[in-house]
Scaffold this motif. Structure first.
Motif, PDB file in Angstrom:
ATOM      1  N   PHE A   1       0.836  -1.050   0.035  1.00  0.00           N
ATOM      2  CA  PHE A   1      -0.018  -0.001  -0.009  1.00  0.00           C
ATOM      3  C   PHE A   1       0.657   1.234  -0.156  1.00  0.00           C
ATOM      4  CE2 PHE A   1      -2.293   3.439   1.925  1.00  0.00           C
ATOM      5  CZ  PHE A   1      -3.594   3.119   1.564  1.00  0.00           C
ATOM      6  N   ILE A   2       1.698   1.189   0.963  1.00  0.00           N
ATOM      7  CA  ILE A   2       2.783   2.453   1.226  1.00  0.00           C
ATOM      8  C   ILE A   2       3.391   2.676  -0.374  1.00  0.00           C
ATOM      9  CG2 ILE A   2       4.563   3.371   2.163  1.00  0.00           C
ATOM     10  CD1 ILE A   2       3.676   1.763   4.777  1.00  0.00           C
ATOM     11  N   ARG A   3       4.138   1.614  -0.600  1.00  0.00           N
ATOM     12  CA  ARG A   3       4.804   1.770  -1.841  1.00  0.00           C
ATOM     13  C   ARG A   3       4.034   2.310  -3.012  1.00  0.00           C
ATOM     14  NH1 ARG A   3       8.336  -0.662  -5.728  1.00  0.00           N
ATOM     15  NH2 ARG A   3       8.011   0.710  -7.701  1.00  0.00           N
ATOM     16  N   HIS A   4       2.724   1.687  -3.362  1.00  0.00           N
ATOM     17  CA  HIS A   4       1.935   2.205  -4.321  1.00  0.00           C
ATOM     18  C   HIS A   4       1.471   3.804  -4.340  1.00  0.00           C
ATOM     19  CE1 HIS A   4      -1.688   0.704  -7.157  1.00  0.00           C
ATOM     20  NE2 HIS A   4      -0.753   1.720  -7.594  1.00  0.00           N
ATOM     21  N   ALA A   5       1.267   3.867  -2.926  1.00  0.00           N
ATOM     22  CA  ALA A   5       0.739   5.342  -2.826  1.00  0.00           C
ATOM     23  C   ALA A   5       2.102   6.314  -2.970  1.00  0.00           C
ATOM     24  CB  ALA A   5       0.313   5.507  -1.239  1.00  0.00           C
ATOM     25  N   ARG A   6       3.117   5.925  -2.794  1.00  0.00           N
ATOM     26  CA  ARG A   6       4.476   6.585  -2.957  1.00  0.00           C
ATOM     27  C   ARG A   6       4.549   6.666  -4.397  1.00  0.00           C
ATOM     28  NH1 ARG A   6       6.307  10.168  -1.204  1.00  0.00           N
ATOM     29  NH2 ARG A   6       8.426   9.801  -1.618  1.00  0.00           N
ATOM     30  N   ASP A   7       4.472   5.684  -5.110  1.00  0.00           N
ATOM     31  CA  ASP A   7       4.499   5.977  -6.602  1.00  0.00           C
ATOM     32  C   ASP A   7       3.499   6.699  -7.294  1.00  0.00           C
ATOM     33  OD1 ASP A   7       6.539   3.905  -6.867  1.00  0.00           O
ATOM     34  OD2 ASP A   7       5.064   2.274  -7.347  1.00  0.00           O
ATOM     35  N   LEU A   8       2.456   7.007  -6.612  1.00  0.00           N
ATOM     36  CA  LEU A   8       1.518   7.648  -7.128  1.00  0.00           C
ATOM     37  C   LEU A   8       1.760   9.206  -6.817  1.00  0.00           C
ATOM     38  CD1 LEU A   8      -1.881   5.548  -6.748  1.00  0.00           C
ATOM     39  CD2 LEU A   8      -0.876   6.500  -8.832  1.00  0.00           C
ATOM     40  N   GLY A   9       2.647   9.612  -5.738  1.00  0.00           N
ATOM     41  CA  GLY A   9       3.192  10.443  -5.738  1.00  0.00           C
ATOM     42  C   GLY A   9       2.554  11.240  -4.256  1.00  0.00           C
ATOM     43  N   PHE A  10       2.031  10.402  -3.502  1.00  0.00           N
ATOM     44  CA  PHE A  10       1.437  10.774  -1.906  1.00  0.00           C
ATOM     45  C   PHE A  10       2.554  11.055  -0.915  1.00  0.00           C
ATOM     46  CE2 PHE A  10      -2.173   8.649  -3.798  1.00  0.00           C
ATOM     47  CZ  PHE A  10      -3.165   9.516  -3.212  1.00  0.00           C
ATOM     48  N   SER A  11       2.699  12.061  -0.330  1.00  0.00           N
ATOM     49  CA  SER A  11       3.714  12.199   0.788  1.00  0.00           C
ATOM     50  C   SER A  11       3.762  11.209   1.697  1.00  0.00           C
ATOM     51  CB  SER A  11       3.322  13.758   1.359  1.00  0.00           C
ATOM     52  OG  SER A  11       2.474  13.594   2.155  1.00  0.00           O
ATOM     53  N   LEU A  12       4.428  10.772   2.600  1.00  0.00           N
ATOM     54  CA  LEU A  12       4.251  10.167   3.832  1.00  0.00           C
ATOM     55  C   LEU A  12       3.439  10.566   4.649  1.00  0.00           C
ATOM     56  CD1 LEU A  12       8.143   9.048   4.317  1.00  0.00           C
ATOM     57  CD2 LEU A  12       6.180   7.595   2.896  1.00  0.00           C
ATOM     58  N   GLY A  13       3.119  11.769   4.777  1.00  0.00           N
ATOM     59  CA  GLY A  13       2.126  12.538   5.747  1.00  0.00           C
ATOM     60  C   GLY A  13       0.532  11.898   5.160  1.00  0.00           C
ATOM     61  N   ALA A  14       0.528  12.066   4.023  1.00  0.00           N
ATOM     62  CA  ALA A  14      -0.868  11.881   3.269  1.00  0.00           C
ATOM     63  C   ALA A  14      -1.124  10.305   3.551  1.00  0.00           C
ATOM     64  CB  ALA A  14      -0.919  12.097   1.928  1.00  0.00           C
ATOM     65  N   ILE A  15       0.002   9.351   3.355  1.00  0.00           N
ATOM     66  CA  ILE A  15      -0.153   8.255   3.373  1.00  0.00           C
ATOM     67  C   ILE A  15      -0.418   7.648   4.880  1.00  0.00           C
ATOM     68  CG2 ILE A  15       1.334   5.943   3.089  1.00  0.00           C
ATOM     69  CD1 ILE A  15       2.650   6.989   1.013  1.00  0.00           C
ATOM     70  N   ARG A  16       0.145   8.343   5.768  1.00  0.00           N
ATOM     71  CA  ARG A  16      -0.162   8.145   6.970  1.00  0.00           C
ATOM     72  C   ARG A  16      -1.842   8.485   7.295  1.00  0.00           C
ATOM     73  NH1 ARG A  16       3.647   8.403  11.230  1.00  0.00           N
ATOM     74  NH2 ARG A  16       5.038   9.676  10.182  1.00  0.00           N
ATOM     75  N   ASP A  17      -2.526   9.305   6.863  1.00  0.00           N
ATOM     76  CA  ASP A  17      -3.641   9.674   6.861  1.00  0.00           C
ATOM     77  C   ASP A  17      -4.600   8.500   6.293  1.00  0.00           C
ATOM     78  OD1 ASP A  17      -2.872  11.887   8.215  1.00  0.00           O
ATOM     79  OD2 ASP A  17      -3.358  13.234   6.428  1.00  0.00           O
ATOM     80  N   LEU A  18      -3.946   8.138   5.175  1.00  0.00           N
ATOM     81  CA  LEU A  18      -4.663   7.098   4.611  1.00  0.00           C
ATOM     82  C   LEU A  18      -4.627   5.551   5.202  1.00  0.00           C
ATOM     83  CD1 LEU A  18      -3.563   7.872   0.669  1.00  0.00           C
ATOM     84  CD2 LEU A  18      -6.118   7.980   1.458  1.00  0.00           C
ATOM     85  N   LEU A  19      -3.767   5.557   5.792  1.00  0.00           N
ATOM     86  CA  LEU A  19      -3.644   4.351   6.501  1.00  0.00           C
ATOM     87  C   LEU A  19      -4.572   4.316   7.778  1.00  0.00           C
ATOM     88  CD1 LEU A  19       0.328   3.419   6.288  1.00  0.00           C
ATOM     89  CD2 LEU A  19      -1.579   1.943   5.468  1.00  0.00           C
ATOM     90  N   SER A  20      -4.533   5.491   8.509  1.00  0.00           N
ATOM     91  CA  SER A  20      -5.356   5.482   9.576  1.00  0.00           C
ATOM     92  C   SER A  20      -6.898   5.650   9.099  1.00  0.00           C
ATOM     93  CB  SER A  20      -4.866   6.848  10.478  1.00  0.00           C
ATOM     94  OG  SER A  20      -5.744   8.014   9.723  1.00  0.00           O
TER      95      SER A  20
END
Lengths: 146, 146
Positions: free
Chosen positions: A50-69
């Motif tokens: 999930f994280i890898r894919h979201a990074r590939d799509l240009g999400f910041s780690l902060g945004a990914i943190r939000d998505l994960l929560s």
DNA sequence: CTTGAAGCTATGGTCGCTAGAGAGATTAGG
DNA sequence: CCTAATCTCTCTAGCGACCATAGCTTCAAG
């Protein structure tokens, strides 16, 4: 159970990056073997993918943190995830627009280069004098090199 | 003679950035007033404007360093400057291509979002499972958010 | 002559990793 | 079973390109 190396290979993420994600709390602390090595199961692999894919799509780690929560809490409305993705889309569109303007400018510089000496090089000249730019646009705010 | 603040205003560069450029050797050490404040002339302004413009066009500071050393040597052939600009153009084109792919993917995700709960939100789902992506492209190598 | 803005140095933080040192764990081959 | 090769561990430091803060000094206007 996967060692960190196998996990990294399967998810397409380098080993130090996995440890870094754990360190900043994006991944939970892993189980350990008797010899203190990290061990991962299917859940961890999915999360990392999930994280890898979201990074590939240009999400910041902060945004990914939000998505994960959000995804850790699947009964919430989806609007929040939608909003994050929408913000991201707008950001990407604006970056494309800025980069396209830069591309045009660079192409123009290159076309004018007469391949003589530096003294009459258009590339150097245009860089030194903004007024030589084709249009009167101010260039993008810091679309810097990666 | 300009103080650092005036120089920054005229060139569109913030004061700490100018000091940083001096520190890394991109700008020469400035003259100093009796009270130890930096003073700049026309040359410095031109050099800084050059840097600013090249940064706007996405050149890295390393590339700018090369361009500046070329322009200090105006009898050389122009090919080297041309090559730097050409590399920059290629880089920008590749970034545009990658960003465009990401944009398509994000749009697709958003269209499919059912606006229900997270449980059936495609945004989360697509991010969690790469195989749900429309095409089989691997996303770009790390086109991260700014 | 006073005051407030602008300057100085030095240090530390940002983001998303990456690299290296030096030690311990595990595995494959002989 | 032993050795050698390959992980893996922790820790620290560094990258690019700055920005922010603290605690000073200097300068220009009133």
């Amino acid at each position: 159970m996967l060692t960190i190396g196998k996990l990294g290979t399967q998810a397409g993420v380098k080993v130090p990056t996995i440890r870094y994600y754990e360190q900043i709390g994006l991944l939970p602390e892993a189980e350990r073997s008797a010899g203190n090595q990290r061990l991962y199961g299917r859940r961890a692999l999915e999360r990392l993918a999930f994280i890898r894919h979201a990074r590939d799509l240009g999400f910041s780690l902060g945004a990914i943190r939000d998505l994960l929560s959000l995804s850790d809490d699947p009964d919430q409305p989806c609007a929040a995830a939608d909003a994050i993705a929408r913000t991201q889309l707008a950001e990407i569109e604006s970056r494309i627009a800025r980069l396209t303007a830069l591309k045009v400018e660079l192409q123009r510089m290159l076309v004018q280069c007469a391949h003589g000496t530096i003294a009459d090089c258009r590339v150097i000249e245009v860089l030194g004098d903004h007024s030589l730019c084709s249009t009167d646009h101010r260039h993008a705010e810091s679309e810097a090199a990666p």
